[in-house]
Motif scaffolding. Sequence first.
Motif, PDB file in Angstrom:
ATOM      1  N   ARG A 299     -59.305   6.473  -4.592  1.00 40.00           N
ATOM      2  CA  ARG A 299     -60.065   5.275  -4.226  1.00 40.00           C
ATOM      3  C   ARG A 299     -59.159   4.044  -4.379  1.00 40.00           C
ATOM      4  N   VAL A 300     -59.239   3.145  -3.407  1.00 40.53           N
ATOM      5  CA  VAL A 300     -58.433   1.924  -3.510  1.00 40.53           C
ATOM      6  C   VAL A 300     -59.127   0.974  -4.477  1.00 40.53           C
ATOM      7  N   THR A 301     -58.399   0.550  -5.498  1.00 40.80           N
ATOM      8  CA  THR A 301     -59.019  -0.248  -6.564  1.00 40.80           C
ATOM      9  C   THR A 301     -58.340  -1.601  -6.758  1.00 40.80           C
ATOM     10  N   GLY A 302     -57.394  -1.928  -5.882  1.00 46.89           N
ATOM     11  CA  GLY A 302     -56.767  -3.234  -6.047  1.00 46.89           C
ATOM     12  C   GLY A 302     -55.509  -3.399  -5.225  1.00 46.89           C
ATOM     13  N   VAL A 303     -54.825  -4.502  -5.510  1.00 49.14           N
ATOM     14  CA  VAL A 303     -53.646  -4.887  -4.733  1.00 49.14           C
ATOM     15  C   VAL A 303     -52.601  -5.482  -5.674  1.00 49.14           C
ATOM     16  N   ILE A 304     -51.357  -5.130  -5.432  1.00 49.59           N
ATOM     17  CA  ILE A 304     -50.253  -5.829  -6.114  1.00 49.59           C
ATOM     18  C   ILE A 304     -49.790  -6.915  -5.152  1.00 49.59           C
ATOM     19  N   ALA A 305     -49.680  -8.138  -5.660  1.00 47.65           N
ATOM     20  CA  ALA A 305     -49.292  -9.260  -4.793  1.00 47.65           C
ATOM     21  C   ALA A 305     -48.305 -10.145  -5.527  1.00 47.65           C
ATOM     22  N   ILE A 547     -60.886   6.533   3.628  1.00 52.02           N
ATOM     23  CA  ILE A 547     -60.257   6.294   2.316  1.00 52.02           C
ATOM     24  C   ILE A 547     -61.243   5.434   1.525  1.00 52.02           C
ATOM     25  N   PRO A 548     -61.764   5.923   0.406  1.00 59.08           N
ATOM     26  CA  PRO A 548     -62.769   5.139  -0.312  1.00 59.08           C
ATOM     27  C   PRO A 548     -62.215   3.795  -0.779  1.00 59.08           C
ATOM     28  N   GLY A 549     -63.040   2.782  -0.638  1.00 61.28           N
ATOM     29  CA  GLY A 549     -62.658   1.442  -1.130  1.00 61.28           C
ATOM     30  C   GLY A 549     -61.731   0.674  -0.208  1.00 61.28           C
ATOM     31  N   LEU A 550     -61.492   1.172   1.001  1.00 62.43           N
ATOM     32  CA  LEU A 550     -60.551   0.456   1.881  1.00 62.43           C
ATOM     33  C   LEU A 550     -61.134   0.217   3.277  1.00 62.43           C
TER      34      LEU A 550
END
Length: 587
Positions: A299-305, A547-550
């Motif tokens: 599951r997509v849970t965030g982003v690195i930025a 893709i879950p969460g995206l």
Amino acid sequence: MKQFRKTLCLVAAVFAVLFASCSKNTSAGMKNGTYTGTGEGKGGDISVEITVKGGAVKDIKVLSHNETPGFDKAMETLKEQVIKTGTTALDTVSGCTLTSKGFLQAVGAAITQAGGNPEMNAAKTAGSIKKEAKEQSCDVVIIGAGGAGLAAAIEAKNAGADILVLEKMPMAGGNTLISGAEMAAPNNWIQQRDGITDSPEQFAKDMMKGGDNINNPELVNVIARNALDGAKWLRDECGVVWEDSLMFFGGHSVKRSLIPAGASGKELITKMLAKAESLKIPILYKTAALELIQDKDGRVTGVIAESDTVKYTLYAKKAVIIASGGFGSNIEMRKKYNPAVDEAILSTNTVGSTGDGITMAEKIGAALTDMEYIQTYPICDPLTGTLLYFDDARLYGHSVIVNKEGKRFVEELGRRDVISMAIKAQTGHCCYEIIDQRGFDESHLQANHAPEINYLMKNNLLTKADTLEKAAEFFGIDQKEVVETVKRYNTYVAKGKDEEFNKRSMVHPIEQAPFYILKAVPAVHHTMGGIKINTKAQVLKADGSAIPGLFAAGEVTGGVHGKNRLGSDAIADIIVFGRIAGKNAAQ
Ligand code: ADP
């Protein structure tokens, strides 16, 4: 692009000579007081006033400018840097090169007047900054503050989600801002007033035909059925003003495209941004998403930025939406998927359109589709690749396009890819668009696009003359032939039938002096390929599972436009799917 760089180098060299002539002065030698200076930006003169105290620049005010809203943010960024470092020897803000140069030139002129050397403290800007690490959490992270990202942000916020928008440029808008932003909307109120029969089904058919029927029909139907609602939402929820007429874009079977006030994306972006601000939606500018974070179940849970000073780990409790636009400015990526679209072809896109979202999604297993289909826009600036709003004249049905030999060679309201390829095949790989004074007036070119007209005249890309022969002579076009071509075209207008190219809308003959001729070339405009999504805007894997969460929306996605996008369909796409992604991500 090479040519563009050459021009910029030349400009830079001129500035260097200008500034070198006062290198004996120092900033410290500046006298207290206020001084003004002028530089040349993209939209014409930029005037500034600087305040000098204690031998240093303490404040800079922009007195006047005509830069595109959004691009003017570059001046704020540079203002801070000049005050901090005391020099105008700074990097331009990426994507806003001409605005940056004009601003720095103006400030430099004012510093010179104050008795200082604008490049004196250049060394202070060198050196690297250690980035601070920050963690933050919200419901939905949205990557990109273009049209799709802002639509998603407004809807997600309205659905009650706590959101954060990342934008790698210093301003919002992306390609949406610099587009004409016309929006195809079947059955709209102007069509009804003017008795034009249309339907979502007919629009869907046009989209499919325009894309050579390889589009995903389910996605096409979603856009066709929801485009009108999207246009009303922009009007009623965001305050976008639509003009009182329609444009006829190539490949559409009827006139159905709404025109935003001023016929540019400025109207959409300023109004959507104002709405986002009123909803207190935070946008982190100059902050690029680098990679997606997944939990152990995928599951997509965030982003690195990352910004210039901070490395962010951003957690998204509900979802991440990718709305980072296409890859028209990424030459390596273009060549990877379609080797013919190499560096020799300029681009209309902002520098932010580098396909980051596609790369990030692919890395975690998202399927990509139609990547090889890259569209060029036929009427662009031969020096920079910028899309020319002068082309509104063609879309209103007022112009004919000829080659150096003075002959028409394509239907002026045909598909963009067809016109572009036809232009590439002509002498000099360019074309000449002809209108008369009536076409000029009725296309509202002076009212809507005066800075561009001035720029084109100044750079010998547009000419105006009392006779067609004289206008043709300016570009070395065959004068006799061009006069014959226009005469013949005028007989078609009178008959209501174009016997040579079957032009679908001919408003009036070209006969009222003065005459205008524009020189133009095609440039990369839209990348049809991208991340595979379903009708809920969920990102799909190759096996068809989500893709879950995206979620993804806008030009970053593929499958919507098939091999070729019709004019004004992008805005319908980004608003419809941006809204869907925002609502669903907030669930
Ligand atoms: P669309 O029409 O699909 O909305 P736009 O080109 O209008 O696309 O907007 C996309 C926006 O995304 C641009 O403002 C661009 O600068 C931004 N963007 C692109 N890559 C990134 C990234 N890695 N991080 C944050 N923003 C990005």
